[in-house]
Design an enzyme around this catalytic site. Structure first.
Site, PDB file in Angstrom:
ATOM      1  N   THR A  55      -1.811   7.263  -0.340  1.00 12.60           N
ATOM      2  CA  THR A  55      -3.111   6.973  -0.962  1.00 12.60           C
ATOM      3  C   THR A  55      -3.755   5.691  -0.443  1.00 12.60           C
ATOM      4  O   THR A  55      -4.961   5.487  -0.638  1.00 12.60           O
ATOM      5  CB  THR A  55      -2.945   6.821  -2.485  1.00 12.60           C
ATOM      6  OG1 THR A  55      -2.102   5.663  -2.722  1.00 12.60           O
ATOM      7  CG2 THR A  55      -2.313   8.064  -3.106  1.00 12.60           C
TER       8      THR A  55
ATOM      9  N   ASP B  33       0.392  -1.630  12.072  1.00 19.80           N
ATOM     10  CA  ASP B  33       0.893  -2.220  10.826  1.00 19.80           C
ATOM     11  C   ASP B  33       1.387  -3.642  11.117  1.00 19.80           C
ATOM     12  O   ASP B  33       2.380  -3.831  11.835  1.00 19.80           O
ATOM     13  CB  ASP B  33       2.033  -1.354  10.272  1.00 19.80           C
ATOM     14  CG  ASP B  33       2.486  -1.839   8.896  1.00 19.80           C
ATOM     15  OD1 ASP B  33       2.525  -1.018   7.976  1.00 19.80           O
ATOM     16  OD2 ASP B  33       2.812  -3.040   8.747  1.00 19.80           O
TER      17      ASP B  33
ATOM     18  N   ARG C  74       0.844  -1.208   0.000  1.00 18.76           N
ATOM     19  CA  ARG C  74       0.000   0.000   0.000  1.00 18.76           C
ATOM     20  C   ARG C  74       0.871   1.246   0.000  1.00 18.76           C
ATOM     21  O   ARG C  74       1.844   1.334   0.739  1.00 18.76           O
ATOM     22  CB  ARG C  74      -0.874   0.045   1.262  1.00 18.76           C
ATOM     23  CG  ARG C  74      -1.899  -1.021   1.337  1.00 18.76           C
ATOM     24  CD  ARG C  74      -3.045  -0.677   2.241  1.00 18.76           C
ATOM     25  NE  ARG C  74      -2.727   0.030   3.466  1.00 18.76           N
ATOM     26  CZ  ARG C  74      -3.640   0.508   4.297  1.00 18.76           C
ATOM     27  NH1 ARG C  74      -4.926   0.377   4.009  1.00 18.76           N
ATOM     28  NH2 ARG C  74      -3.304   1.115   5.401  1.00 18.76           N
TER      29      ARG C  74
ATOM     30  N   ASP D  74       5.041  -4.470  10.261  1.00 17.50           N
ATOM     31  CA  ASP D  74       5.987  -3.832  11.186  1.00 17.50           C
ATOM     32  C   ASP D  74       5.999  -4.542  12.537  1.00 17.50           C
ATOM     33  O   ASP D  74       7.061  -4.754  13.132  1.00 17.50           O
ATOM     34  CB  ASP D  74       5.608  -2.349  11.395  1.00 17.50           C
ATOM     35  CG  ASP D  74       5.907  -1.493  10.170  1.00 17.50           C
ATOM     36  OD1 ASP D  74       6.584  -1.990   9.247  1.00 17.50           O
ATOM     37  OD2 ASP D  74       5.451  -0.337  10.143  1.00 17.50           O
TER      38      ASP D  74
HETATM   39  C1  PRP Z   1      -0.931  -4.490   4.692  1.00 17.79           C
HETATM   40  C2  PRP Z   1      -1.601  -5.831   4.911  1.00 17.79           C
HETATM   41  C3  PRP Z   1      -2.423  -5.970   3.660  1.00 17.79           C
HETATM   42  C4  PRP Z   1      -2.811  -4.554   3.345  1.00 17.79           C
HETATM   43  C5  PRP Z   1      -4.258  -4.355   3.711  1.00 17.79           C
HETATM   44  O1  PRP Z   1       0.144  -4.620   3.838  1.00 17.79           O
HETATM   45  O2  PRP Z   1      -0.713  -6.886   5.099  1.00 17.79           O
HETATM   46  O3  PRP Z   1      -1.714  -6.551   2.582  1.00 17.79           O
HETATM   47  O4  PRP Z   1      -1.980  -3.712   4.141  1.00 17.79           O
HETATM   48  O5  PRP Z   1      -4.688  -3.099   3.352  1.00 17.79           O
HETATM   49  P1  PRP Z   1      -5.796  -2.854   2.247  1.00 17.79           P
HETATM   50  O6  PRP Z   1      -6.920  -3.771   2.560  1.00 17.79           O
HETATM   51  O7  PRP Z   1      -6.161  -1.393   2.447  1.00 17.79           O
HETATM   52  O8  PRP Z   1      -5.202  -3.092   0.894  1.00 17.79           O
HETATM   53  P2  PRP Z   1       1.092  -3.406   3.400  1.00 17.79           P
HETATM   54  O9  PRP Z   1       0.609  -2.819   2.110  1.00 17.79           O
HETATM   55  O10 PRP Z   1       1.254  -2.451   4.547  1.00 17.79           O
HETATM   56  O11 PRP Z   1       2.445  -4.124   3.052  1.00 17.79           O
HETATM   57  P3  PRP Z   1       3.428  -5.003   3.972  1.00 17.79           P
HETATM   58  O12 PRP Z   1       2.724  -6.314   4.229  1.00 17.79           O
HETATM   59  O13 PRP Z   1       4.606  -5.154   3.098  1.00 17.79           O
HETATM   60  O14 PRP Z   1       3.698  -4.252   5.253  1.00 17.79           O
HETATM   61  N1  URA Z   2      -2.449  -2.824   7.025  1.00 15.43           N
HETATM   62  C1  URA Z   2      -2.043  -3.043   8.294  1.00 15.43           C
HETATM   63  O1  URA Z   2      -1.016  -3.696   8.511  1.00 15.43           O
HETATM   64  N2  URA Z   2      -2.771  -2.525   9.293  1.00 15.43           N
HETATM   65  C2  URA Z   2      -3.896  -1.806   9.085  1.00 15.43           C
HETATM   66  O2  URA Z   2      -4.543  -1.371  10.057  1.00 15.43           O
HETATM   67  C3  URA Z   2      -4.300  -1.589   7.760  1.00 15.43           C
HETATM   68  C4  URA Z   2      -3.568  -2.114   6.741  1.00 15.43           C
END
Ligand code: PRP
Ligand code: URA
Length: 205
Positions: free
Chosen positions: A106, A197, A102, A200
């Site tokens: 945005t 997150d 993400r 994280d």
């Molecule tokens: C997080 C999570 C999902 C996404 C959900 O990943 O693991 O993949 O956000 O959000 P959405 O429903 O609004 O798309 P992120 O994009 O933060 O990537 P990461 O797993 O690499 O931290």
């Molecule tokens: N992705 C995450 O890891 N946490 C949230 O709350 C939303 C998207």
């Protein structure tokens, strides 16, 4: 269709996942335990067949799983934490990865990687711990379908109502299996109360 895990142990684990003082090592272990519960809950319709055996006391015909390959498609990076429980409980699992991230401003997911095993004729479970806006899940399910997957299941630890609605709008055939359905998204598209997150928290980044 949405199915929410109903078990006191699930509530217990999710509360500790939410707790900001939970350290990454404990967080990873809790994520494993909760995913194990979800893996079982999302596959209650697996088919079985009779198998005659002998117990130490008498002959008996039990049930064993029919040969039915399962594909787990993990959304990188946080979805990686949900793969091992499936590998540990099911005999015949192959794994695919879809890389989606993400944008911090945005909240729209960008695709950066895709590696999938054959999906046609297999039971496909897309795993990602967080379903927020639903953008990542919808994109991942699009990719699964483009590669021959039919009616995939989406398995998440925490979902927001907005994300569930988005998945149902784009993919009404995909059932959604979640550990808990949270209240809403905040202005930055994070889930409330949520756990922050997930990636994280998992990797200490
Ligand atoms: C997080 C999570 C999902 C996404 C959900 O990943 O693991 O993949 O956000 O959000 P959405 O429903 O609004 O798309 P992120 O994009 O933060 O990537 P990461 O797993 O690499 O931290
Ligand atoms: N992705 C995450 O890891 N946490 C949230 O709350 C939303 C998207």
């Amino acid at each position: 269709m949405i199915r929410v895990l109903k078990h006191p142990l699930a509530e217990h684990i999710i509360t500790h996942l939410r707790d900001r003082t939970t350290k990454p090592a404990t967080f990873r272990s809790l994520a494993y335990q909760l995913t194990l519960m979800l893996a079982i809950d999302a596959t209650t319709d697996l088919e079985t067949e009779p198998k005659p055996i002998e117990t130490p006391l008498e002959p008996f015909t039990g049930q064993v799983l029919k040969h039915q390959p399962i594909v787990v498609v993990a959304i990188l990076r946080a979805g990686v934490s949900m793969v091992q429980p499936f590998l540990d409980v099911f005999p015949d699992v192959s794994v695919g990865y879809v890389g989606l991230e993400r944008d911090h401003v945005t909240a729209v997911a960008r695709s950066y990687y895709c590696k999938l095993p054959p999906l046609a004729g297999r039971r496909v479970l897309v795993v990602d711990p967080m379903l927020a806006t639903g953008g990542s899940a919808v994109q991942a399910i699009d990719v699964v379908k483009q590669n021959g997957g039919v009616s995939p299941r989406l398995v998440c630890i925490i979902a927001a109502p907005e994300g569930v609605a988005e998945v149902e709008r784009h993919h009404p055939d995909a059932s959604v299996h979640v550990g808990v359905l949270d209240r809403a998204l905040n202005s930055k598209k994070y889930i409330l109360p949520g756990l922050g997150d997930f990636g994280d928290r998992l990797y200490g980044t």
